[in-house]
Write a protein that holds these residues in place. Structure first.
Motif, PDB file in Angstrom:
ATOM      1  N   ILE A 229       1.126  -0.252  12.674  1.00  0.00           N
ATOM      2  CA  ILE A 229       1.081   1.201  12.564  1.00  0.00           C
ATOM      3  C   ILE A 229       2.486   1.784  12.611  1.00  0.00           C
ATOM      4  N   VAL A 230       3.349   1.219  13.452  1.00  0.00           N
ATOM      5  CA  VAL A 230       4.728   1.702  13.537  1.00  0.00           C
ATOM      6  C   VAL A 230       5.463   1.444  12.226  1.00  0.00           C
ATOM      7  N   VAL A 231       5.271   0.250  11.664  1.00  0.00           N
ATOM      8  CA  VAL A 231       5.947  -0.079  10.410  1.00  0.00           C
ATOM      9  C   VAL A 231       5.479   0.837   9.286  1.00  0.00           C
ATOM     10  N   LEU A 232       4.208   1.216   9.295  1.00  0.00           N
ATOM     11  CA  LEU A 232       3.672   2.075   8.244  1.00  0.00           C
ATOM     12  C   LEU A 232       4.157   3.514   8.346  1.00  0.00           C
TER      13      LEU A 232
ATOM     14  N   PHE B 275       0.812  -1.217   0.000  1.00  0.00           N
ATOM     15  CA  PHE B 275       0.000   0.000   0.000  1.00  0.00           C
ATOM     16  C   PHE B 275       0.848   1.272   0.000  1.00  0.00           C
ATOM     17  N   VAL B 276       1.826   1.346   0.910  1.00  0.00           N
ATOM     18  CA  VAL B 276       2.609   2.586   1.031  1.00  0.00           C
ATOM     19  C   VAL B 276       3.494   2.791  -0.187  1.00  0.00           C
ATOM     20  N   ARG B 277       4.273   1.764  -0.542  1.00  0.00           N
ATOM     21  CA  ARG B 277       5.225   1.912  -1.642  1.00  0.00           C
ATOM     22  C   ARG B 277       4.665   1.450  -2.975  1.00  0.00           C
TER      23      ARG B 277
ATOM     24  N   SER C 265       1.881   4.949  -3.081  1.00  0.00           N
ATOM     25  CA  SER C 265       3.173   5.641  -3.133  1.00  0.00           C
ATOM     26  C   SER C 265       3.381   6.550  -1.920  1.00  0.00           C
ATOM     27  N   GLY C 266       2.941   6.092  -0.750  1.00  0.00           N
ATOM     28  CA  GLY C 266       3.165   6.837   0.477  1.00  0.00           C
ATOM     29  C   GLY C 266       2.300   8.062   0.634  1.00  0.00           C
TER      30      GLY C 266
END
Length: 324
Positions: free
Chosen positions: A234-237, A148-150, A154-155
């Motif tokens: 949540i921390v990893v995200l 999702f993020v990368r 794309s963050g």
């Protein structure tokens, strides 16, 4: 009974079937009592350790357990800091997660239990769902970071990726427990419905789902309580790099009231300027702070999180007993 039969049953000639076919009955009963005492001891030991931890946390955070802690926003000054932003963020995230988990989880359980053909492909799907239900939460955090993020976003939005990651985290147990609830409905209920001419969907809608509703509600609420208590995903995200804006809201109410329904969620969820915080991460951040006042505030936050999780479990028990 002849001698050969007595020998086969482990009895001498003077014994009969009244001895339950085992001359070591007293020994077996003794070991059964020992095992029962061991189970009681293990249960009491776990409860004692849990009570000790709870009393220790409550004692450390008792000085900050007040309404100000719930109404104040995070601050660099520990005496002025509070959990209001994190509590609001937790409830908003939970609301969006439930909007995704309930239809997806219940529909998947209905399909796998009532419609899916019994072949190797569905067995493979079921096996993977059971395996996913036992995977540590940190793995879902890494999955959300990569996918999702990368990948997809794309963050761009921490709250979107957080919602999707927590959804993936609690979706497998919801499917598993909901399937068990649906499976527990007697087949006679289905057969009686078919006997009066009801279709399969009418049977599921009017008879199976109402009967399985207590178990489904329990699955959703207990899984959700697990989701809001998870810190690792949540921390990893990267939620720690984002602050919460007291004026921001996960829903654009101005667009809602003016009729611009397309902008109700997109102006906040997909915005580059999202502000996001949740209760588990806020506790994690203040636990590691060097100032003792922040650590005291973290202990108070743990108590709030415990009350929230236990409250959700009590709601699940109440609804299960009320609906059933």
């Amino acid at each position: 009974m002849n001698n050969q039969n007595l020998d086969a049953l482990g009895l001498s000639e003077g014994q009969s079937s009244d001895s339950k076919f085992d001359p070591k009955l007293e020994s077996r009963q003794m070991w059964g009592k020992i095992f029962a005492y061991f189970c009681v001891f293990a249960t009491l030991l776990g409860l004692i350790v849990l009570a000790f931890l709870i009393f220790d946390v409550v004692g450390d955070g008792s000085s900050r357990l007040n309404t100000a802690m719930l109404t104040q926003y995070p601050s660099r000054r520990p005496l002025e800091a509070g959990y209001r932003a994190a509590i609001l963020g937790t409830f908003w995230m939970l609301a969006y997660v439930l909007l995704l988990v309930v239809p997806l989880g219940v529909s998947s359980a209905i399909y796998l239990e009532e419609y899916a053909p019994k072949n190797w492909f569905t067995e493979l799907i079921e096996l993977n769902i059971y395996n996913l239900a036992g995977i540590p939460s940190i793995i879902y955090g890494l999955l959300g970071l990569g996918l999702f993020v990368r990948g997809l976003y794309s963050g761009r939005s921490v709250i979107v990726t957080g919602i999707l990651t927590i959804t993936l985290l609690i979706l497998p147990p919801v499917i598993v427990i909901s399937r068990e609830a649906i499976r527990a409905v007697p087949q006679s209920v289905r057969q009686a419905s078919y006997g009066v001419g009801a279709t399969k969907w009418q049977t599921i809608r009017h008879h199976v789902l109402p009967a399985a509703l207590p178990g489904i509600l329990t699955a959703v609420i207990i899984s959700s309580s697990r989701g809001i208590g998870e810190t690792a995903p949540i921390v990893v995200l990267g939620a720690g790099t984002v602050l919460f804006d007291p004026k921001a809201s996960p829903i654009n109410f101005g667009a809602l009231f003016s009729g611009r329904f397309g902008d109700v969620f997109t102006d906040t969820l997909w915005s580059n300027d999202n502000f996001f915080s949740v209760l588990p991460y806020q506790i994690y951040e203040w636990v590691g702070d060097a100032k003792a006042d922040f650590q005291t505030l973290a202990s108070a936050g743990i108590v709030v999180l415990l009350v929230l999780v236990l409250g959700m479990n009590l709601i699940a028990i109440f609804l299960r007993n009320k609906v059933s």
